[in-house]
Design a protein around this motif. Structure first.
Motif, mmCIF file in Angstrom:
data_model
loop_
_atom_site.group_PDB
_atom_site.id
_atom_site.type_symbol
_atom_site.label_atom_id
_atom_site.label_comp_id
_atom_site.label_asym_id
_atom_site.label_seq_id
_atom_site.Cartn_x
_atom_site.Cartn_y
_atom_site.Cartn_z
ATOM 1 N N ALA A 1 -5.296 -6.539 2.070
ATOM 2 C CA ALA A 1 -6.304 -5.657 1.491
ATOM 3 C C ALA A 1 -5.732 -5.083 0.206
ATOM 4 O O ALA A 1 -4.550 -4.751 0.138
ATOM 5 C CB ALA A 1 -6.644 -4.541 2.471
ATOM 6 N N ILE A 2 -6.553 -4.970 -0.833
ATOM 7 C CA ILE A 2 -6.109 -4.430 -2.115
ATOM 8 C C ILE A 2 -7.007 -3.259 -2.478
ATOM 9 O O ILE A 2 -8.233 -3.388 -2.470
ATOM 10 C CB ILE A 2 -6.159 -5.500 -3.227
ATOM 11 N N VAL A 3 -6.391 -2.105 -2.779
ATOM 12 C CA VAL A 3 -7.151 -0.905 -3.128
ATOM 13 C C VAL A 3 -6.593 -0.308 -4.407
ATOM 14 O O VAL A 3 -5.482 -0.642 -4.841
ATOM 15 C CB VAL A 3 -7.102 0.146 -1.997
ATOM 16 N N ASP A 4 -7.365 0.600 -5.015
ATOM 17 C CA ASP A 4 -6.889 1.285 -6.204
ATOM 18 C C ASP A 4 -6.156 2.557 -5.805
ATOM 19 O O ASP A 4 -5.894 2.808 -4.619
ATOM 20 C CB ASP A 4 -8.039 1.546 -7.179
ATOM 21 N N ALA A 5 -5.818 3.399 -6.780
ATOM 22 C CA ALA A 5 -5.031 4.597 -6.511
ATOM 23 C C ALA A 5 -5.760 5.605 -5.646
ATOM 24 O O ALA A 5 -5.145 6.447 -5.001
ATOM 25 C CB ALA A 5 -4.604 5.247 -7.832
ATOM 26 N N ARG A 6 -7.116 5.533 -5.625
ATOM 27 C CA ARG A 6 -7.901 6.443 -4.785
ATOM 28 C C ARG A 6 -8.013 5.954 -3.351
ATOM 29 O O ARG A 6 -8.545 6.646 -2.493
ATOM 30 C CB ARG A 6 -9.311 6.596 -5.355
ATOM 31 N N GLY A 7 -7.558 4.723 -3.099
ATOM 32 C CA GLY A 7 -7.750 4.124 -1.794
ATOM 33 C C GLY A 7 -9.047 3.355 -1.683
ATOM 34 O O GLY A 7 -9.441 2.931 -0.595
ATOM 35 N N LYS A 8 -9.739 3.161 -2.829
ATOM 36 C CA LYS A 8 -10.999 2.426 -2.846
ATOM 37 C C LYS A 8 -10.722 0.927 -2.967
ATOM 38 O O LYS A 8 -9.850 0.507 -3.729
ATOM 39 C CB LYS A 8 -11.870 2.882 -4.019
ATOM 40 N N PRO A 9 -11.461 0.102 -2.240
ATOM 41 C CA PRO A 9 -11.223 -1.346 -2.278
ATOM 42 C C PRO A 9 -11.560 -1.952 -3.627
ATOM 43 O O PRO A 9 -12.500 -1.522 -4.294
ATOM 44 C CB PRO A 9 -12.150 -1.889 -1.185
ATOM 45 N N VAL A 10 -10.795 -2.947 -4.030
ATOM 46 C CA VAL A 10 -11.071 -3.692 -5.254
ATOM 47 C C VAL A 10 -11.300 -5.155 -4.894
ATOM 48 O O VAL A 10 -10.807 -5.647 -3.884
ATOM 49 C CB VAL A 10 -9.922 -3.563 -6.280
ATOM 50 N N ASN A 11 -12.054 -5.820 -5.734
ATOM 51 C CA ASN A 11 -12.336 -7.236 -5.526
ATOM 52 C C ASN A 11 -11.179 -8.047 -6.097
ATOM 53 O O ASN A 11 -10.930 -8.009 -7.307
ATOM 54 C CB ASN A 11 -13.643 -7.604 -6.234
ATOM 55 N N PRO A 12 -10.433 -8.783 -5.274
ATOM 56 C CA PRO A 12 -9.270 -9.535 -5.764
ATOM 57 C C PRO A 12 -9.607 -10.642 -6.748
ATOM 58 O O PRO A 12 -8.725 -11.155 -7.429
ATOM 59 C CB PRO A 12 -8.648 -10.102 -4.479
ATOM 60 N N ALA A 13 -10.891 -11.004 -6.836
ATOM 61 C CA ALA A 13 -11.296 -12.002 -7.821
ATOM 62 C C ALA A 13 -11.483 -11.381 -9.201
ATOM 63 O O ALA A 13 -11.525 -12.088 -10.200
ATOM 64 C CB ALA A 13 -12.594 -12.689 -7.378
ATOM 65 N N LYS A 14 -11.602 -10.039 -9.252
ATOM 66 C CA LYS A 14 -11.860 -9.365 -10.518
ATOM 67 C C LYS A 14 -10.648 -8.600 -11.039
ATOM 68 O O LYS A 14 -10.514 -8.383 -12.236
ATOM 69 C CB LYS A 14 -13.036 -8.393 -10.355
ATOM 70 N N VAL A 15 -9.786 -8.141 -10.145
ATOM 71 C CA VAL A 15 -8.618 -7.347 -10.526
ATOM 72 C C VAL A 15 -7.360 -8.121 -10.192
ATOM 73 O O VAL A 15 -7.029 -8.317 -9.018
ATOM 74 C CB VAL A 15 -8.616 -5.981 -9.804
ATOM 75 N N LYS A 16 -6.662 -8.596 -11.206
ATOM 76 C CA LYS A 16 -5.475 -9.417 -11.024
ATOM 77 C C LYS A 16 -4.208 -8.570 -11.200
ATOM 78 O O LYS A 16 -4.060 -7.886 -12.210
ATOM 79 C CB LYS A 16 -5.464 -10.577 -12.029
ATOM 80 N N ILE A 17 -3.313 -8.631 -10.234
ATOM 81 C CA ILE A 17 -2.065 -7.869 -10.276
ATOM 82 C C ILE A 17 -0.976 -8.730 -10.904
ATOM 83 O O ILE A 17 -0.664 -9.809 -10.409
ATOM 84 C CB ILE A 17 -1.638 -7.440 -8.866
ATOM 85 N N GLY A 18 -0.391 -8.239 -11.997
ATOM 86 C CA GLY A 18 0.642 -8.990 -12.691
ATOM 87 C C GLY A 18 2.008 -8.341 -12.561
ATOM 88 O O GLY A 18 2.148 -7.198 -12.106
ATOM 89 N N THR A 19 3.041 -9.072 -12.953
ATOM 90 C CA THR A 19 4.402 -8.555 -12.977
ATOM 91 C C THR A 19 4.463 -7.282 -13.825
ATOM 92 O O THR A 19 3.891 -7.223 -14.905
ATOM 93 C CB THR A 19 5.361 -9.604 -13.543
ATOM 94 N N GLY A 20 5.177 -6.282 -13.333
ATOM 95 C CA GLY A 20 5.275 -5.015 -14.028
ATOM 96 C C GLY A 20 4.335 -3.957 -13.493
ATOM 97 O O GLY A 20 4.473 -2.775 -13.825
ATOM 98 N N SER A 21 3.370 -4.349 -12.673
ATOM 99 C CA SER A 21 2.488 -3.367 -12.042
ATOM 100 C C SER A 21 3.293 -2.500 -11.083
ATOM 101 O O SER A 21 4.261 -2.952 -10.468
ATOM 102 C CB SER A 21 1.370 -4.067 -11.260
ATOM 103 N N THR A 22 2.916 -1.231 -10.957
ATOM 104 C CA THR A 22 3.519 -0.389 -9.939
ATOM 105 C C THR A 22 2.539 -0.275 -8.781
ATOM 106 O O THR A 22 1.340 -0.040 -8.986
ATOM 107 C CB THR A 22 3.876 1.003 -10.480
#
Length: 207
Positions: free
Chosen positions: A97-118
């Motif tokens: 499961a992938i969520v934003d800083a608020r704990g709200k779900p994000v669509n993994p097809a739209k939000v890509k996590i890259g190297t350097g992300s915290t």
């Protein structure tokens, strides 16, 4: 009697080689799993406390023995000297499961996590191979500060006459779309990446 599984949530760590949006299927070390290498300095009290939590989990699972494989490792430099950083490798064959800083779900097809992300990572520790080691099973990822993959490279070249010219159909690419959303329960982090409500509908992911 040792517990079969021990839940964990990491402090905020920096990720490299993330494969959270899709499983790792390319390269020499591809294993078809969702994973990422998350590291942080032991000078951070929260990272030091997490290290202690990992060691305590190993004791509870009966795998706190010298030579046993642990999911948390001490990083070294090219001269084999300790850097003061530790790294946790949490992975799963199931999409986290992938969520934003608020704990709200994000669509993994739209939000890509890259190297350097915290990020923060959730999952559970479990023993394997009859107590010869402990693994970290990944269940969720919280994006604190996002670095998208395309942010890690750029090109600003002058044109070169007489060189290769791509056809119009070959310029750009389509990353595709998906209706799959993900959700998991995590405390929110203030002052960090935020996404719109359109990125997820709060549907629970079976993991």
């Amino acid at each position: 009697m040792a517990s079969a599984k021990i839940k964990f949530t990491t402090p905020v760590l920096t990720v490299s080689y993330p494969n959270y949006n899709s499983p790792d299927t390319d390269g020499q070390y591809a294993d078809g799993k969702f994973k990422g290498k998350c590291s942080g300095p032991l000078t951070d009290p929260k990272v030091a406390a997490f290290k202690a939590q990992v060691l305590e989990a190993a004791k509870e699972l009966g795998v706190a023995k010298k030579g046993n494989t642990m999911p948390l490792t001490a990083l070294k430099d090219d001269n084999d000297e300790l850097t003061g950083y530790v790294q946790i490798n949490a992975k799963s064959k199931f999409a986290p499961a992938i969520v934003d800083a608020r704990g709200k779900p994000v669509n993994p097809a739209k939000v890509k996590i890259g190297t350097g992300s915290t990020i923060r990572v959730q999952g559970f520790f479990e023993a394997y191979q009859d107590g010869k080691g402990m693994s970290a099973r990944l269940t969720g990822v919280q994006i604190v500060n996002l670095v998208e993959p395309n942010d890690q490279s750029s090109a600003d070249f002058d044109a070169v006459e007489g060189g290769y010219s791509a056809d119009d159909d070959d310029i750009g690419f389509d990353i595709g779309t998906s209706d799959d959303d993900a959700w998991f329960d995590v405390n929110s982090v203030s002052g960090s990446v935020d996404t719109s409500e359109d990125d997820g509908d709060g549907g629970e992911l079976d993991i």
